[in-house]
Design an enzyme around this catalytic site. Structure first.
Site, PDB file in Angstrom:
ATOM      1  N   THR A 138      68.213 -56.382  65.301  1.00 25.15           N
ATOM      2  CA  THR A 138      69.482 -55.661  65.184  1.00 25.15           C
ATOM      3  C   THR A 138      69.400 -54.236  65.735  1.00 25.15           C
ATOM      4  O   THR A 138      68.316 -53.642  65.770  1.00 25.15           O
ATOM      5  CB  THR A 138      69.872 -55.606  63.679  1.00 25.15           C
ATOM      6  OG1 THR A 138      70.975 -54.737  63.520  1.00 25.15           O
ATOM      7  CG2 THR A 138      68.733 -55.083  62.809  1.00 25.15           C
ATOM      8  N   ASP A 139      70.560 -53.687  66.082  1.00 24.33           N
ATOM      9  CA  ASP A 139      70.610 -52.276  66.518  1.00 24.33           C
ATOM     10  C   ASP A 139      70.370 -51.321  65.341  1.00 24.33           C
ATOM     11  O   ASP A 139      70.069 -50.144  65.539  1.00 24.33           O
ATOM     12  CB  ASP A 139      71.954 -51.959  67.192  1.00 24.33           C
ATOM     13  CG  ASP A 139      73.190 -52.202  66.327  1.00 24.33           C
ATOM     14  OD1 ASP A 139      73.059 -52.647  65.168  1.00 24.33           O
ATOM     15  OD2 ASP A 139      74.307 -51.952  66.820  1.00 24.33           O
ATOM     16  N   GLU A 140      70.512 -51.840  64.104  1.00 26.69           N
ATOM     17  CA  GLU A 140      70.419 -50.945  62.939  1.00 26.69           C
ATOM     18  C   GLU A 140      69.033 -50.345  62.775  1.00 26.69           C
ATOM     19  O   GLU A 140      68.868 -49.358  62.060  1.00 26.69           O
ATOM     20  CB  GLU A 140      70.818 -51.684  61.649  1.00 26.69           C
ATOM     21  CG  GLU A 140      72.221 -52.226  61.727  1.00 26.69           C
ATOM     22  CD  GLU A 140      72.878 -52.453  60.379  1.00 26.69           C
ATOM     23  OE1 GLU A 140      72.309 -52.054  59.355  1.00 26.69           O
ATOM     24  OE2 GLU A 140      73.984 -53.018  60.372  1.00 26.69           O
ATOM     25  N   TYR A 164      67.978 -53.224  54.302  1.00 21.34           N
ATOM     26  CA  TYR A 164      68.096 -54.283  55.317  1.00 21.34           C
ATOM     27  C   TYR A 164      67.463 -53.835  56.634  1.00 21.34           C
ATOM     28  O   TYR A 164      66.603 -54.522  57.193  1.00 21.34           O
ATOM     29  CB  TYR A 164      69.574 -54.644  55.540  1.00 21.34           C
ATOM     30  CG  TYR A 164      69.807 -55.394  56.825  1.00 21.34           C
ATOM     31  CD1 TYR A 164      69.348 -56.703  56.989  1.00 21.34           C
ATOM     32  CD2 TYR A 164      70.475 -54.797  57.912  1.00 21.34           C
ATOM     33  CE1 TYR A 164      69.540 -57.393  58.190  1.00 21.34           C
ATOM     34  CE2 TYR A 164      70.672 -55.480  59.102  1.00 21.34           C
ATOM     35  CZ  TYR A 164      70.199 -56.769  59.235  1.00 21.34           C
ATOM     36  OH  TYR A 164      70.382 -57.452  60.425  1.00 21.34           O
ATOM     37  N   LYS A 168      64.152 -55.222  58.724  1.00 23.67           N
ATOM     38  CA  LYS A 168      64.193 -55.736  60.100  1.00 23.67           C
ATOM     39  C   LYS A 168      63.250 -54.906  60.984  1.00 23.67           C
ATOM     40  O   LYS A 168      62.568 -55.454  61.866  1.00 23.67           O
ATOM     41  CB  LYS A 168      65.619 -55.675  60.660  1.00 23.67           C
ATOM     42  CG  LYS A 168      66.600 -56.644  60.025  1.00 23.67           C
ATOM     43  CD  LYS A 168      66.247 -58.113  60.218  1.00 23.67           C
ATOM     44  CE  LYS A 168      66.438 -58.604  61.629  1.00 23.67           C
ATOM     45  NZ  LYS A 168      66.252 -60.075  61.754  1.00 23.67           N
TER      46      LYS A 168
HETATM   47  P1  NAD Z   1      73.432 -65.050  58.172  1.00 20.84           P
HETATM   48  O1  NAD Z   1      73.194 -64.307  56.899  1.00 20.84           O
HETATM   49  O2  NAD Z   1      74.790 -65.555  58.470  1.00 20.84           O
HETATM   50  O3  NAD Z   1      72.446 -66.302  58.261  1.00 20.84           O
HETATM   51  C1  NAD Z   1      71.102 -66.227  57.898  1.00 20.84           C
HETATM   52  C2  NAD Z   1      70.563 -67.647  57.802  1.00 20.84           C
HETATM   53  O4  NAD Z   1      69.159 -67.585  57.455  1.00 20.84           O
HETATM   54  C3  NAD Z   1      71.242 -68.498  56.720  1.00 20.84           C
HETATM   55  O5  NAD Z   1      71.540 -69.781  57.223  1.00 20.84           O
HETATM   56  C4  NAD Z   1      70.194 -68.594  55.617  1.00 20.84           C
HETATM   57  O6  NAD Z   1      70.284 -69.784  54.856  1.00 20.84           O
HETATM   58  C5  NAD Z   1      68.908 -68.522  56.427  1.00 20.84           C
HETATM   59  N1  NAD Z   1      67.758 -68.032  55.638  1.00 20.84           N
HETATM   60  C6  NAD Z   1      67.728 -66.944  54.834  1.00 20.84           C
HETATM   61  N2  NAD Z   1      66.518 -66.839  54.256  1.00 20.84           N
HETATM   62  C7  NAD Z   1      65.767 -67.863  54.726  1.00 20.84           C
HETATM   63  C8  NAD Z   1      64.434 -68.274  54.514  1.00 20.84           C
HETATM   64  N3  NAD Z   1      63.610 -67.609  53.682  1.00 20.84           N
HETATM   65  N4  NAD Z   1      63.981 -69.376  55.154  1.00 20.84           N
HETATM   66  C9  NAD Z   1      64.808 -70.078  55.990  1.00 20.84           C
HETATM   67  N5  NAD Z   1      66.082 -69.742  56.206  1.00 20.84           N
HETATM   68  C10 NAD Z   1      66.564 -68.635  55.594  1.00 20.84           C
HETATM   69  O7  NAD Z   1      72.908 -64.076  59.324  1.00 20.84           O
HETATM   70  P2  NAD Z   1      73.483 -63.845  60.798  1.00 20.84           P
HETATM   71  O8  NAD Z   1      74.558 -62.838  60.738  1.00 20.84           O
HETATM   72  O9  NAD Z   1      73.707 -65.159  61.424  1.00 20.84           O
HETATM   73  O10 NAD Z   1      72.207 -63.133  61.463  1.00 20.84           O
HETATM   74  C11 NAD Z   1      71.170 -63.919  62.047  1.00 20.84           C
HETATM   75  C12 NAD Z   1      70.086 -62.990  62.566  1.00 20.84           C
HETATM   76  O11 NAD Z   1      70.653 -62.096  63.536  1.00 20.84           O
HETATM   77  C13 NAD Z   1      69.454 -62.114  61.496  1.00 20.84           C
HETATM   78  O12 NAD Z   1      68.082 -62.009  61.765  1.00 20.84           O
HETATM   79  C14 NAD Z   1      70.135 -60.757  61.674  1.00 20.84           C
HETATM   80  O13 NAD Z   1      69.288 -59.711  61.271  1.00 20.84           O
HETATM   81  C15 NAD Z   1      70.379 -60.749  63.164  1.00 20.84           C
HETATM   82  N6  NAD Z   1      71.528 -59.961  63.627  1.00 20.84           N
HETATM   83  C16 NAD Z   1      72.765 -60.138  63.058  1.00 20.84           C
HETATM   84  C17 NAD Z   1      73.856 -59.435  63.567  1.00 20.84           C
HETATM   85  C18 NAD Z   1      75.253 -59.607  62.993  1.00 20.84           C
HETATM   86  O14 NAD Z   1      76.153 -58.850  63.367  1.00 20.84           O
HETATM   87  N7  NAD Z   1      75.484 -60.553  62.112  1.00 20.84           N
HETATM   88  C19 NAD Z   1      73.689 -58.533  64.628  1.00 20.84           C
HETATM   89  C20 NAD Z   1      72.403 -58.382  65.168  1.00 20.84           C
HETATM   90  C21 NAD Z   1      71.340 -59.108  64.673  1.00 20.84           C
HETATM   91  O1  DAU Z   2      74.782 -53.786  63.765  1.00 19.25           O
HETATM   92  C1  DAU Z   2      74.293 -55.071  63.550  1.00 19.25           C
HETATM   93  C2  DAU Z   2      74.448 -55.423  62.091  1.00 19.25           C
HETATM   94  O2  DAU Z   2      75.840 -55.634  61.878  1.00 19.25           O
HETATM   95  C3  DAU Z   2      73.656 -56.632  61.660  1.00 19.25           C
HETATM   96  O3  DAU Z   2      72.287 -56.367  61.820  1.00 19.25           O
HETATM   97  C4  DAU Z   2      73.963 -56.999  60.215  1.00 19.25           C
HETATM   98  O4  DAU Z   2      73.302 -58.204  59.872  1.00 19.25           O
HETATM   99  C5  DAU Z   2      75.456 -57.201  60.078  1.00 19.25           C
HETATM  100  O5  DAU Z   2      75.779 -57.460  58.727  1.00 19.25           O
HETATM  101  C6  DAU Z   2      76.224 -55.967  60.566  1.00 19.25           C
HETATM  102  O6  DAU Z   2      76.014 -54.840  59.685  1.00 19.25           O
HETATM  103  P1  DAU Z   2      77.193 -53.838  59.275  1.00 19.25           P
HETATM  104  O7  DAU Z   2      76.832 -53.197  58.007  1.00 19.25           O
HETATM  105  O8  DAU Z   2      77.570 -52.961  60.422  1.00 19.25           O
HETATM  106  O9  DAU Z   2      78.376 -54.934  59.102  1.00 19.25           O
HETATM  107  P2  DAU Z   2      79.524 -55.093  57.980  1.00 19.25           P
HETATM  108  O10 DAU Z   2      80.441 -56.158  58.475  1.00 19.25           O
HETATM  109  O11 DAU Z   2      78.963 -55.220  56.622  1.00 19.25           O
HETATM  110  O12 DAU Z   2      80.277 -53.699  58.071  1.00 19.25           O
HETATM  111  C7  DAU Z   2      80.851 -53.241  59.286  1.00 19.25           C
HETATM  112  C8  DAU Z   2      81.413 -51.858  59.025  1.00 19.25           C
HETATM  113  O13 DAU Z   2      82.542 -51.985  58.141  1.00 19.25           O
HETATM  114  C9  DAU Z   2      80.447 -50.919  58.333  1.00 19.25           C
HETATM  115  O14 DAU Z   2      80.657 -49.608  58.818  1.00 19.25           O
HETATM  116  C10 DAU Z   2      80.843 -50.995  56.856  1.00 19.25           C
HETATM  117  C11 DAU Z   2      82.337 -51.247  56.919  1.00 19.25           C
HETATM  118  N1  DAU Z   2      82.895 -52.054  55.822  1.00 19.25           N
HETATM  119  C12 DAU Z   2      82.297 -53.252  55.536  1.00 19.25           C
HETATM  120  C13 DAU Z   2      82.779 -54.047  54.509  1.00 19.25           C
HETATM  121  C14 DAU Z   2      82.093 -55.349  54.171  1.00 19.25           C
HETATM  122  C15 DAU Z   2      84.043 -51.635  55.149  1.00 19.25           C
HETATM  123  O15 DAU Z   2      84.598 -50.561  55.446  1.00 19.25           O
HETATM  124  N2  DAU Z   2      84.519 -52.433  54.143  1.00 19.25           N
HETATM  125  C16 DAU Z   2      83.930 -53.604  53.789  1.00 19.25           C
HETATM  126  O16 DAU Z   2      84.413 -54.265  52.835  1.00 19.25           O
END
Ligand code: NAD
Ligand code: DAU
Length: 358
Positions: A138-140, A164, A168
């Site tokens: 992730t970019d975080e 989180y 990562k």
């Molecule tokens: P998600 O939470 O939707 O899915 C995570 C999946 O991992 C789920 O299916 C869960 O059951 C599985 N999991 C959790 N713990 C596990 C374990 N111990 N063993 C096996 N499976 C397990 O997450 P996502 O949003 O699809 O993100 C996927 C990946 O991409 C993550 O590594 C996250 O850090 C990264 N990522 C997410 C975003 C985003 O915006 N969502 C952006 C950049 C990177």
């Molecule tokens: O940047 C990549 C990341 O993006 C991933 O690594 C994470 O897995 C993914 O969850 C996401 O993280 P964020 O914290 O940026 O996403 P989230 O959707 O939780 O929140 C997006 C923005 O919106 C953040 O600034 C918090 C804000 N927010 C979020 C929620 C859930 C609100 O204002 N209200 C809300 O209820």
């Protein structure tokens, strides 16, 4: 000698990005997919219903921390690559309870790396040369930007601010170390915020859509001026496929949409689209539901990705703009009520009560 099946192992493939990736893979590649997923609250086999009749797809429920299981799986399926998505992914949950984030994101990645190292050491010739471990991150990990700061590059110093992102970052460092110490052919991708079909409605965009159509308060943290760089999930999946095919071992690739948007603007654009698509919803205009709530502790102000490296070296570019991607996403949630009913269960309602007192 018998020719081995061409297979990749995906971890966390029942989650949001993993399931989109598997569907995208099966539509564009010929290799088999083995999906290892623990099925936590975020994992949903319903995301992969359309793949269940594809003979190239196999699902296994299991934990990436279970080293015996991983060892057995690698010996049985002999994948040419591991694409590692499995993680705890929600920042707010990491603030309420970081334990699972350390367990899965740090210890789980370590387990996977150890077993991958052992498996790779036993490969020879072309099989050994072809093997890749692709770590999805992730970019975080880069921390928070000020309004005028340049976007994150692959050489930006790590500065994670939440449990989180710290977990990562730790996993990224382990992956890097396995390349430098053992020569394991790893690739790391760091991506910005994804949105699209199958995203669990604890994350901003699906949560706003569901609350708006249900006439519930739309919670905006702090002043709503935090900025995220939004990428449609299929563009992320294509980027991962490019890195897996053409990326250079040991390298990291930043992935982003060049779509920086303030949270309040994201929320307002969803509300305006719904005003047009759903004029008979209980509260109109939908923006009346916007409610400013207490800010997330340690809330990162701005993320922005410089994706020049993947664009120039691998020829990847996002296909969707924020306008086209958000429209597709809203329509998907409006057309998939059965999926929504399936995920907004008792456990979901309990999380809503914990986080928002709703
Ligand atoms: P998600 O939470 O939707 O899915 C995570 C999946 O991992 C789920 O299916 C869960 O059951 C599985 N999991 C959790 N713990 C596990 C374990 N111990 N063993 C096996 N499976 C397990 O997450 P996502 O949003 O699809 O993100 C996927 C990946 O991409 C993550 O590594 C996250 O850090 C990264 N990522 C997410 C975003 C985003 O915006 N969502 C952006 C950049 C990177
Ligand atoms: O940047 C990549 C990341 O993006 C991933 O690594 C994470 O897995 C993914 O969850 C996401 O993280 P964020 O914290 O940026 O996403 P989230 O959707 O939780 O929140 C997006 C923005 O919106 C953040 O600034 C918090 C804000 N927010 C979020 C929620 C859930 C609100 O204002 N209200 C809300 O209820």
């Amino acid at each position: 000698m018998e020719k081995r099946a061409d297979t990749i192992l995906v971890t966390g493939g029942a989650g949001f990005i993993g399931s989109n990736f598997i569907l995208h893979w099966l539509a564009n590649e010929s290799a088999n997919v083995v999906n290892l997923d623990k099925l936590t609250y975020a994992g949903n086999p319903a995301n992969l219903l359309s793949a269940s009749s594809d003979r190239r797809y196999k699902f296994l429920q299991g934990d990436i921390c279970d080293r015996d299981l991983i060892a057995e799986l690698l010996i049985t399926h002999r994948p040419r690559a591991i694409v590692h998505f499995a993680a705890e992914s929600h920042v707010d949950r990491s603030i309420h309870g970081p334990d699972d984030f350390i367990r899965t994101n740090v210890n789980g990645t370590f387990s996977l790396l150890e077993e991958a190292r052992e498996y790779w050491a036993g490969l020879t010739g072309a099989e050994k040369d072809a093997f890749r471990f692709l770590h999805v991150s992730t970019d975080e990990v880069y921390g928070s930007l000020g309004p005028e700061d340049a976007a994150f590059t692959e050489s930006t110093r790590y500065s994670p601010n939440s449990p989180y992102s710290a977990s990562k970052a730790a996993s990224d460092h382990l992956v890097r170390a396995y390349f430098h110490t053992y020569g394991l052919p790893v690739l790391t991708t760091n991506c910005s915020n994804n949105y699209g079909p199958f995203q669990f409605p604890e994350k901003l965009i699906p949560l706003v859509i569901l609350h708006a159509i249900g006439g519930k308060p739309i919670p905006v943290y702090g002043d709503g001026q935090n900025v995220r760089d939004w990428l449609f999930v299929t563009d992320h999946c294509e980027a991962i496929r490019s890195v897996l095919t053409r990326g250079k071992g040991g390298e990291t690739y930043n992935i982003g949409g060049r779509n920086e948007v303030k949270n309040l603007d994201v929320v307002n654009s969803i509300c305006s689209a719904l005003d047009e698509l759903r004029p008979n919803d209980p509260v109109m205009p939908h923006a009346k539901l916007i409610t400013f709530v207490t800010d997330r502790p340690g809330h990162d102000r701005r993320y922005a990705m410089n994706a020049t490296k993947i664009e120039s070296e691998l020829g990847w570019k996002p296909r969707e703009t924020f306008e086209t991607g958000i429209r597709k996403t809203i329509l998907w949630y409006l057309e998939n009520d059965a999926w929504i009913q399936g995920v907004t269960t008792g456990a979901y309602r309990q999380w809503m009560a914990t986080q928002y007192s709703l």
